[in-house]
Scaffold this motif. Sequence first.
Motif, PDB file in Angstrom:
ATOM      1  N   GLN A   1     -15.058  39.686  79.340  1.00  0.00           N
ATOM      2  CA  GLN A   1     -13.941  40.687  79.438  1.00  0.00           C
ATOM      3  C   GLN A   1     -12.709  39.708  79.306  1.00  0.00           C
ATOM      4  O   GLN A   1     -12.598  38.709  80.148  1.00  0.00           O
ATOM      5  CB  GLN A   1     -13.980  41.620  80.598  1.00  0.00           C
ATOM      6  N   VAL A   2     -11.700  40.249  78.363  1.00  0.00           N
ATOM      7  CA  VAL A   2     -10.684  39.294  78.051  1.00  0.00           C
ATOM      8  C   VAL A   2      -9.413  40.480  78.763  1.00  0.00           C
ATOM      9  O   VAL A   2      -9.445  41.536  78.341  1.00  0.00           O
ATOM     10  CB  VAL A   2     -10.240  38.773  76.754  1.00  0.00           C
ATOM     11  N   GLN A   3      -8.377  39.742  79.390  1.00  0.00           N
ATOM     12  CA  GLN A   3      -7.391  40.633  79.744  1.00  0.00           C
ATOM     13  C   GLN A   3      -6.074  39.925  79.599  1.00  0.00           C
ATOM     14  O   GLN A   3      -5.811  38.700  79.784  1.00  0.00           O
ATOM     15  CB  GLN A   3      -7.298  41.063  81.161  1.00  0.00           C
ATOM     16  N   LEU A   4      -5.124  40.693  78.754  1.00  0.00           N
ATOM     17  CA  LEU A   4      -3.551  40.194  78.785  1.00  0.00           C
ATOM     18  C   LEU A   4      -2.901  40.931  79.673  1.00  0.00           C
ATOM     19  O   LEU A   4      -2.513  42.125  79.273  1.00  0.00           O
ATOM     20  CB  LEU A   4      -3.353  40.150  77.377  1.00  0.00           C
ATOM     21  N   VAL A   5      -2.403  40.218  80.710  1.00  0.00           N
ATOM     22  CA  VAL A   5      -1.445  40.958  81.520  1.00  0.00           C
ATOM     23  C   VAL A   5      -0.091  40.664  81.349  1.00  0.00           C
ATOM     24  O   VAL A   5       0.505  39.629  81.577  1.00  0.00           O
ATOM     25  CB  VAL A   5      -1.755  40.885  83.128  1.00  0.00           C
ATOM     26  N   GLU A   6       0.951  41.751  80.944  1.00  0.00           N
ATOM     27  CA  GLU A   6       2.218  41.628  80.526  1.00  0.00           C
ATOM     28  C   GLU A   6       3.203  42.141  81.610  1.00  0.00           C
ATOM     29  O   GLU A   6       2.857  42.940  82.439  1.00  0.00           O
ATOM     30  CB  GLU A   6       2.579  42.113  79.148  1.00  0.00           C
ATOM     31  N   SER A   7       4.421  41.451  81.849  1.00  0.00           N
ATOM     32  CA  SER A   7       5.077  41.960  82.674  1.00  0.00           C
ATOM     33  C   SER A   7       6.834  41.484  82.312  1.00  0.00           C
ATOM     34  O   SER A   7       6.880  40.704  81.254  1.00  0.00           O
ATOM     35  CB  SER A   7       4.888  41.195  84.117  1.00  0.00           C
ATOM     36  N   GLY A   8       7.685  42.284  82.768  1.00  0.00           N
ATOM     37  CA  GLY A   8       8.829  41.689  82.631  1.00  0.00           C
ATOM     38  C   GLY A   8       9.816  42.867  81.811  1.00  0.00           C
ATOM     39  O   GLY A   8      10.977  42.434  81.617  1.00  0.00           O
ATOM     40  N   GLY A   9       9.207  43.655  81.191  1.00  0.00           N
ATOM     41  CA  GLY A   9      10.022  44.614  80.579  1.00  0.00           C
ATOM     42  C   GLY A   9      11.070  45.420  81.270  1.00  0.00           C
ATOM     43  O   GLY A   9      10.970  45.262  82.344  1.00  0.00           O
TER      44      GLY A   9
END
Length: 116
Positions: A1-9
């Motif tokens: 399982q691969v996760q890309l966790v974005e933040s900062g918007g």
Amino acid sequence: QVQLVESGGGLVQPGGSLRLSCAASGRIFNINVMGWYRQAPGKQRELVATITRGGRTTYADSVKDRFTLSRDNAKNTVYLQMNSLKPEDTAVYYCNVIAAITTSYWGQGTQVTVSS
């Protein structure tokens, strides 16, 4: 399982700055290119910037000299520093990671709104 966790918007006034982060985790190996794309309402998704494992960057003409892309290979994290933001930068920003040359992963997207 691969996760890309974005933040900062978020919401920022014209001329302001934001910093986006994207951290890749899980069973992901041999990350080569990391980057950001964006999609404004009614428009196609477009490249913002990419960076290779060796640090070579590519920028869309519309963001050159305003945005800076960097990465931390040890943390599998890519950062997009956005300065001098304009209303036309308003879009959903998506993180993209290419691993093992041909496998592409996408984040869930983070909204950036530039408005007074």
